[in-house]
Design a protein around this motif. Sequence first.
Motif, PDB file in Angstrom:
ATOM      1  N   UNK A  21       0.831  -1.207   0.000  1.00  0.00           N
ATOM      2  CA  UNK A  21       0.000   0.000   0.000  1.00  0.00           C
ATOM      3  C   UNK A  21       0.866   1.257   0.000  1.00  0.00           C
ATOM      4  N   UNK A  22       1.934   1.253   0.787  1.00  0.00           N
ATOM      5  CA  UNK A  22       2.836   2.407   0.828  1.00  0.00           C
ATOM      6  C   UNK A  22       3.533   2.628  -0.502  1.00  0.00           C
ATOM      7  N   UNK A  23       3.978   1.546  -1.131  1.00  0.00           N
ATOM      8  CA  UNK A  23       4.641   1.667  -2.427  1.00  0.00           C
ATOM      9  C   UNK A  23       3.660   2.169  -3.483  1.00  0.00           C
ATOM     10  N   UNK A  24       2.427   1.659  -3.455  1.00  0.00           N
ATOM     11  CA  UNK A  24       1.413   2.121  -4.399  1.00  0.00           C
ATOM     12  C   UNK A  24       1.100   3.594  -4.215  1.00  0.00           C
ATOM     13  N   UNK A  26       3.115   5.867  -2.896  1.00  0.00           N
ATOM     14  CA  UNK A  26       4.308   6.616  -3.328  1.00  0.00           C
ATOM     15  C   UNK A  26       4.330   6.761  -4.840  1.00  0.00           C
ATOM     16  N   UNK A  27       4.062   5.671  -5.567  1.00  0.00           N
ATOM     17  CA  UNK A  27       4.099   5.731  -7.029  1.00  0.00           C
ATOM     18  C   UNK A  27       2.947   6.567  -7.575  1.00  0.00           C
ATOM     19  N   UNK A  28       1.798   6.559  -6.919  1.00  0.00           N
ATOM     20  CA  UNK A  28       0.675   7.377  -7.362  1.00  0.00           C
ATOM     21  C   UNK A  28       0.979   8.864  -7.207  1.00  0.00           C
ATOM     22  N   UNK A  29       1.678   9.218  -6.157  1.00  0.00           N
ATOM     23  CA  UNK A  29       2.033  10.624  -5.917  1.00  0.00           C
ATOM     24  C   UNK A  29       3.078  11.105  -6.924  1.00  0.00           C
ATOM     25  N   UNK A  30       3.960  10.219  -7.362  1.00  0.00           N
ATOM     26  CA  UNK A  30       5.054  10.589  -8.262  1.00  0.00           C
ATOM     27  C   UNK A  30       4.579  10.975  -9.660  1.00  0.00           C
ATOM     28  N   UNK A  31       3.458  10.478 -10.071  1.00  0.00           N
ATOM     29  CA  UNK A  31       3.005  10.721 -11.446  1.00  0.00           C
ATOM     30  C   UNK A  31       3.437   9.566 -12.337  1.00  0.00           C
ATOM     31  N   UNK A  32       2.840   9.505 -13.522  1.00  0.00           N
ATOM     32  CA  UNK A  32       3.025   8.348 -14.391  1.00  0.00           C
ATOM     33  C   UNK A  32       4.461   8.199 -14.887  1.00  0.00           C
ATOM     34  N   UNK A  33       5.100   9.272 -15.309  1.00  0.00           N
ATOM     35  CA  UNK A  33       6.451   9.170 -15.864  1.00  0.00           C
ATOM     36  C   UNK A  33       7.464   8.754 -14.804  1.00  0.00           C
ATOM     37  N   UNK A  34       7.446   9.422 -13.648  1.00  0.00           N
ATOM     38  CA  UNK A  34       8.386   9.077 -12.580  1.00  0.00           C
ATOM     39  C   UNK A  34       8.077   7.691 -11.996  1.00  0.00           C
ATOM     40  N   UNK A  35       6.795   7.341 -11.899  1.00  0.00           N
ATOM     41  CA  UNK A  35       6.426   6.032 -11.377  1.00  0.00           C
ATOM     42  C   UNK A  35       6.944   4.925 -12.291  1.00  0.00           C
TER      43      UNK A  35
END
Length: 145
Positions: A21-24, A26-35
Amino acid sequence: MTLGSRLRGWAVAFAVGVLAAGLGTFLAIQGLDKADKWGSVLGLFVGLAGLGLAVAGAIGARRQAGGQSVTGSTIGGGVTQIRGVGGSVRIGPAPAPPVVPTPPESSPPQVPSPSQGDGQAVTGSSTAGPVRQVDGVGGDVELDQ
């Protein structure tokens, strides 16, 4: 299953869930390109960890290989299998083997082999004497009869 092992299992499942859940998040906050870039880097490390575990498992399996087995045999005496002894072994005098009649032409009964797969096994065999299996002894073994 003991209470401690059940609690440990639930704790591991909970920790993995929180980590996912934490990794998801984090990746959602980063945006599609950075994720996508983070996912590639994390995938590299997960792949390397998996490769390391596979190599370690193969080495461990190779060290444990070399079991002893007697399969589909008719033996007039007994069977003694000994391995992994850290001391001396003394086996008493062998009695004269009795005469065993030859069984009729049929398939011998199938007995399931040990769960470890590469241990000691006497499968589908007929013996007139005792079957003795000794494994993993750190001291002396004496078999007198």
